[in-house]
Scaffold this motif. Structure first.
Motif, PDB file in Angstrom:
ATOM      1  N   TYR A 285       0.865  -1.175   0.000  1.00 27.70           N
ATOM      2  CA  TYR A 285       0.000   0.000   0.000  1.00 27.70           C
ATOM      3  C   TYR A 285       0.904   1.228   0.000  1.00 27.70           C
ATOM      4  O   TYR A 285       1.794   1.348   0.841  1.00 27.70           O
ATOM      5  N   PRO A 286       0.695   2.194  -0.921  1.00 31.09           N
ATOM      6  CA  PRO A 286       1.716   3.216  -1.136  1.00 31.09           C
ATOM      7  C   PRO A 286       1.564   4.501  -0.328  1.00 31.09           C
ATOM      8  O   PRO A 286       2.457   5.341  -0.366  1.00 31.09           O
ATOM      9  N   LEU A 287       0.475   4.697   0.393  1.00 35.44           N
ATOM     10  CA  LEU A 287       0.257   5.963   1.088  1.00 35.44           C
ATOM     11  C   LEU A 287       0.543   5.825   2.585  1.00 35.44           C
ATOM     12  O   LEU A 287       0.438   4.725   3.145  1.00 35.44           O
ATOM     13  N   PRO A 288       0.841   6.939   3.259  1.00 35.13           N
ATOM     14  CA  PRO A 288       1.173   6.861   4.688  1.00 35.13           C
ATOM     15  C   PRO A 288      -0.029   6.836   5.605  1.00 35.13           C
ATOM     16  O   PRO A 288       0.127   6.765   6.818  1.00 35.13           O
ATOM     17  N   LYS A 289      -1.259   6.902   5.050  1.00 34.49           N
ATOM     18  CA  LYS A 289      -2.465   6.856   5.883  1.00 34.49           C
ATOM     19  C   LYS A 289      -3.642   6.438   5.007  1.00 34.49           C
ATOM     20  O   LYS A 289      -3.562   6.464   3.774  1.00 34.49           O
ATOM     21  N   LEU A 290      -4.751   6.070   5.658  1.00 35.99           N
ATOM     22  CA  LEU A 290      -5.983   5.797   4.934  1.00 35.99           C
ATOM     23  C   LEU A 290      -7.154   6.274   5.782  1.00 35.99           C
ATOM     24  O   LEU A 290      -7.454   5.702   6.828  1.00 35.99           O
ATOM     25  N   ASP A 291      -7.787   7.346   5.319  1.00 35.74           N
ATOM     26  CA  ASP A 291      -8.925   7.933   6.020  1.00 35.74           C
ATOM     27  C   ASP A 291     -10.233   7.537   5.345  1.00 35.74           C
ATOM     28  O   ASP A 291     -10.266   7.183   4.157  1.00 35.74           O
ATOM     29  N   THR A 292     -11.306   7.629   6.104  1.00 33.35           N
ATOM     30  CA  THR A 292     -12.664   7.497   5.577  1.00 33.35           C
ATOM     31  C   THR A 292     -13.480   8.658   6.126  1.00 33.35           C
ATOM     32  O   THR A 292     -13.416   8.941   7.332  1.00 33.35           O
ATOM     33  N   LEU A 293     -14.222   9.337   5.267  1.00 32.87           N
ATOM     34  CA  LEU A 293     -15.109  10.420   5.686  1.00 32.87           C
ATOM     35  C   LEU A 293     -16.554   9.968   5.512  1.00 32.87           C
ATOM     36  O   LEU A 293     -16.965   9.595   4.406  1.00 32.87           O
ATOM     37  N   VAL A 294     -17.331   9.987   6.578  1.00 29.85           N
ATOM     38  CA  VAL A 294     -18.747   9.641   6.525  1.00 29.85           C
ATOM     39  C   VAL A 294     -19.527  10.899   6.173  1.00 29.85           C
ATOM     40  O   VAL A 294     -19.463  11.902   6.888  1.00 29.85           O
ATOM     41  N   ALA A 295     -20.268  10.857   5.062  1.00 27.20           N
ATOM     42  CA  ALA A 295     -20.904  12.053   4.519  1.00 27.20           C
ATOM     43  C   ALA A 295     -22.419  11.965   4.604  1.00 27.20           C
ATOM     44  O   ALA A 295     -23.011  10.923   4.323  1.00 27.20           O
ATOM     45  N   ALA A 296     -23.038  13.082   4.968  1.00 26.37           N
ATOM     46  CA  ALA A 296     -24.499  13.145   5.023  1.00 26.37           C
ATOM     47  C   ALA A 296     -25.106  13.238   3.633  1.00 26.37           C
ATOM     48  O   ALA A 296     -26.214  12.763   3.398  1.00 26.37           O
ATOM     49  N   ASP A 297     -24.410  13.885   2.706  1.00 28.05           N
ATOM     50  CA  ASP A 297     -24.908  14.051   1.340  1.00 28.05           C
ATOM     51  C   ASP A 297     -23.877  13.489   0.377  1.00 28.05           C
ATOM     52  O   ASP A 297     -22.766  14.012   0.274  1.00 28.05           O
TER      53      ASP A 297
END
Length: 897
Positions: A285-297
């Motif tokens: 995996y090439p990136l230093p982090k993995l985020d997830t954003l929970v979106a209302a729309d």
């Protein structure tokens, strides 16, 4: 030699693709977000490599107001302004003409200032809303796939035109900023800081109320997976150590404060799948982090932006105290699919949208949670959806031409996703999973940070297997449709014939010219009861004969991995039904699911009597593995029959009796109480059995569900409404209740305890039998619901004959309003499909064709054609099978009196 050795990647066309005289290599992008005034301002500096002598630069831009633009070259330090700037709104392009010719090999930097507004759409860079403490609040995020990065900043918005990105976000100091990469620097703005002097000139409103967030440079990537967001986010975090790179990677899920407590399960799933995928694909995996954003729309269910996944609340949140099985599966599927995209699509990207399936199909193949019987779930959620759509005359190949934006938006369907995944699953079963994964790994490694076409994937798998994969597979992705294999028998052999299968029968003439290479997976049962599967057998001609002892049980397409239907003789199907009834049956769960699904599809196509299919279903009522058969296969099969004959009173009533006879004993056995000690299978079976019995008007079960909702209405205590039963309890309460029940469910929709409760409530509002309440539902749908939620109202209203008629009338009356609202999103073609797909008379067909005759259908033409095909198929189904099903149901009832 592999086919891809001689492939040349298609050159862009002048009409629909950007010129290739210059190509971007790096973007330095700064965005200032002003939520108070619903605007954003930007500055982008793009490094360009000149490939051909030119004085013009053409790139994409849409909905943006462009300000000053300049270009610098590596031989000229001074800024050069364009002598002309023209904007083509139709093609969403801007052309800069300069008073100089830039020679091949020159390096340029194009600088453009721009600004935009948050216009209420859910594409590009947009504003989302949520409520907290009775106050409406806002944040911003991006949705660029497929062609909407150009709505956020001027760019070369094509997947093959990859570049690196330095992103800087400017926001008020109380906002949290996130993007693809990790934060490298964040601090409040200071006019005395030398680093920010240039920003002050470009963003003159800056003062100490603003802060600047700079992010690390991204890998080389396509514009559609660039992402950034700004808002009052909170996050939960964990870390995983990856098995190949050895890196310890922080994982976060961001959400607003009111819902962050429901994000833990999504974080846990991501922590499980990321290291598994790295090991599975043998690519770090090439990136230093993995985020997830929970979106209302969010119009899309979820989006695989590299390093910053976004997803709807309904796809990512789970109440830790009330999480139901369906919600858990949804979170697992969403996170697993989007994390797989970090490799398929983000690291290695399709060359153009024609090859979307290389991203989407590959991201669906891998089953990582055995407790949910993922292979069986795949048959229901992917395989059958794909075959249902691909059986229509208006289907399209997996690899489909997408010249313009209108066509690109339409291919995000079950063919690009589910059929592609099914075809790759079939290939994996044929060559062996280990060799398939080795080939996939070679494909990823050979094209890391690059772009690919079909032949590139075939080359990797061919290298791993030593097989001629293009010869085996090309027709599966380049041709429309799939085959039905017809079996005839002698005492010592079976003869097989392949033809293209349509939902109305076998295709004829030119529509039946394709010959597929079909992996047959012939399962045979020996005299001692042992099973053998011949995985090497291939049907690669129109007809072929195979030696086989037909006195013993056998089945074609063992495991239901092959993308085709199998038509047996009535005599053989009777023997198969008898075999299934045995306690020591040698057919697997997936085999039995495939048999039922094939029988139902073949009966609709008039290649088998519907009564024969119902006899097969009836034979399975005591099936030990009925957990999946009942909840995943029998239920949708019988629901489809009920839908086709929903306006035929006698058939409807008799079919309800038949459904109750299958499922009521299960409810009596399992009851209504969910326990942590129950398996996922048991929970899902209980939910499905209660649901189908309520729909089939089982008085005892309907009264039980109504009493549970009545308790909630009187006390406010929802403890008698398990999360797994929310959907059917709400629907039953509204259907059989009155105004009080309706408004109680609406109140849940307005202020839901969980995202799944909201969806359940929105669906239920369409179940009312009261015309005045139906009109209230329609008003909520059109004037109150969020864009992403409108689809649930359509789904609920389309279920019943009368409410569907009102929905159609409203769709026609409010068409201009609906089209203006949803034309540019993924939603419009679904609304067309859901509104009209359940129609089944000649008059319905004529009226639907007449309505759309003078409409601009370019953004949903595929869905409209598929819907019209479906109506014609249902009309034919009723004509050839109404008497058959009626007679069978009458005889069944007589036998069981």
């Amino acid at each position: 030699m592999f086919a891809s050795d001689t492939l040349t990647k298609p050159e862009p066309t002048n009409e629909y693709r950007l010129p290739t005289n210059v190509k971007p290599s790096h973007y330095d992008l700064t965005i200032q977000t002003d939520l108070d005034n619903s605007v954003f301002k930007g500055l982008v500096k793009i490094k360009l490599d000149v490939k051909e002598p030119t004085s013009t630069i053409v790139l994409n831009s849409s909905k943006l107001k462009l300000d000053k633009a300049y270009v610098r070259s590596d031989t000229l330090n001074e800024k050069l302004a364009p002598s002309d700037c023209s904007v083509n709104d139709k093609d969403k392009r801007v052309t800069f003409t300069f008073p100089a010719i830039f020679q091949s090999g020159t390096q340029l930097e194009l600088e453009i200032a721009f600004n935009g507004t948050f216009d209420g759409s859910n594409v590009g860079y947009y504003r989302a809303s949520y409520e907290m403490d009775g106050e409406k609040r806002y944040y911003t995020l991006t949705q660029f796939e497929p062609t909407n990065a150009r709505c956020a900043f001027p760019c070369w918005d094509e997947p093959a035109l990859k570049a690196t990105f330095d992103v800087t976000l400017i926001s008020k100091t109380d906002m949290v900023n996130i993007s693809n990469s990790a934060v490298v620097l964040e601090k409040a703005f200071s006019p005395n800081d030398q680093d920010y002097l240039g920003l002050k000139e470009a963003f003159p409103t800056l003062n100490d109320k603003w802060k600047i967030t700079k992010f690390h440079r991204t890998p080389k990537m396509s514009t559609y997976i660039v992402a950034f967001a700004s808002g009052p986010f909170e996050y939960i975090e964990s870390k995983v150590k990856l098995p190949i790179s050895g890196m310890e990677v922080p994982l976060r899920v961001y959400a607003t404060a009111d819902i962050i407590h429901q994000a833990q399960f999504a974080l846990d799933v991501k922590a499980q799948v990321l290291p598994l995928y790295e090991q599975l694909f043998d690519v770090p995996y090439p990136l230093p982090k993995l985020d997830t954003l929970v979106a209302a729309d969010l119009d899309a269910g979820a989006m695989e932006n590299w390093g910053l996944i976004t997803g709807r609340t309904s796809e990512l949140l789970l109440d830790p105290m009330k999480g139901d099985t369906i919600a858990k599966k949804s979170v697992i599927e969403t996170q697993a699919h989007e994390v797989a995209h970090m490799w398929f699509g983000n690291m290695t990207t399709m060359e153009w949208w024609d090859y979307l399936y290389l991203n989407e199909g590959n991201a669906y193949v891998y089953t990582l949670f055995p407790e949910y019987k993922g292979n069986a779930d795949f048959i229901v959620l992917q395989f059958e959806q794909a075959l249902a759509l691909d059986a229509k005359p208006s289907s399209h190949p997996i690899e489909v031409s997408c010249p313009n934006a209108e066509s690109i938006g339409q291919i995000f369907d079950s063919l690009s996703y589910s059929k592609a995944a099914s075809v790759l699953r079939m290939l994996s079963a044929y060559v062996g999973e280990d060799k398939f994964l080795k080939g996939v790994s070679l494909y990823l490694k050979d094209h890391m940070y690059g772009n690919t076409v079909t032949g590139d994937l075939w080359k990797g798998i061919g290298q791993a297997t030593g097989l001629d994969i293009p010869r085996l597979m090309d027709n599966w992705v380049t041709k429309t449709g799939f085959p039905v294999v017809t079996i005839t028998e002698t005492s010592n052999s079976i003869k097989m014939r392949q033809d293209r299968f349509l939902e109305t029968g076998i295709a004829e003439g030119k529509e039946n010219e394709t010959i597929w290479n079909i992996p047959l997976s012939i399962l045979t049962v020996g005299s001692s009861g042992e099973t053998t599967i011949d995985r090497d057998a291939i049907l690669d001609t129109r007809e072929k004969e195979f030696p086989l002892d037909t006195s013993k049980p056998f089945k074609i397409n063992a495991g239901t991995n092959g993308v085709y239907r199998v038509l047996y003789t009535d005599e053989r199907l009777s023997k198969i039904a008898a075999e299934i009834a045995k306690s020591d049956c040698r057919f697997s769960l997936e085999d039995k699911m495939g048999l039922i699904n094939d029988a139902m599809a073949l009966s609709q196509a008039a290649l088998m009597k519907l009564s024969t299919a119902l006899t097969l279903i009836d034979a399975m009522r005591h099936e030990e593995e009925c957990k999946h058969l009942s909840s995943d296969t029998l239920l949708p099969s019988l629901s489809e029959i009920a839908s086709v004959w929903r306006d035929h009173t006698e058939i409807k009533n008799l079919l309800n009796e038949f459904r109750r006879s299958l499922f009521s004993p299960i409810v009596k056995k399992l009851g209504y109480t969910y326990s942590t000690e129950d398996s996922a299978d048991t929970n899902q079976l209980r939910t499905s059995a209660i649901g189908v019995c309520a729909v089939a008007e089982d008085t005892t079960i309907v009264n039980e569900l109504r009493s549970r909702f009545e308790h909630y209405m009187k006390s406010g205590d929802d403890s008698k409404i398990p999360a797994d039963l929310q959907r059917i309890i709400y629907a039953t309460a509204v259907k059989h209740g009155g105004r009080d029940e309706f408004h109680a469910v609406k109140a849940i929709s307005d202020k839901p305890p969980t995202p799944t409760a909201k969806i359940s409530a929105m669906l239920a509002l369409g179940y009312t039998q009261d015309d005045s309440l139906l009109r209230e539902t329609l008003n909520i749908m059109l004037n109150e619901a969020r864009d992403q939620d409108v689809i649930y109202f359509f789904l609920g209203l389309a279920v019943h004959h009368h409410s569907n008629a009102l929905l159609i009338d409203t769709f026609k009356e409010k068409y201009d309003q609906i089209y203006a609202r949803f034309a540019e999103s993924f939603v419009m073609y679904r609304l067309v499909e859901f509104t009209f797909k359940n129609l089944s008379t000649d008059e319905n067909l004529r009226e639907t064709v007449a309505f759309f005759k003078n409409k601009d259908v370019s953004r949903y033409s595929m869905a409209l054609d598929q819907t019209l095909d479906g109506i014609q198929a249902r009309i034919a189904y009723r004509k050839h099978s109404s008497l058959d099903i009626l007679v069978w149901l009458r005889e069944w009832k007589q036998k069981n009196l």
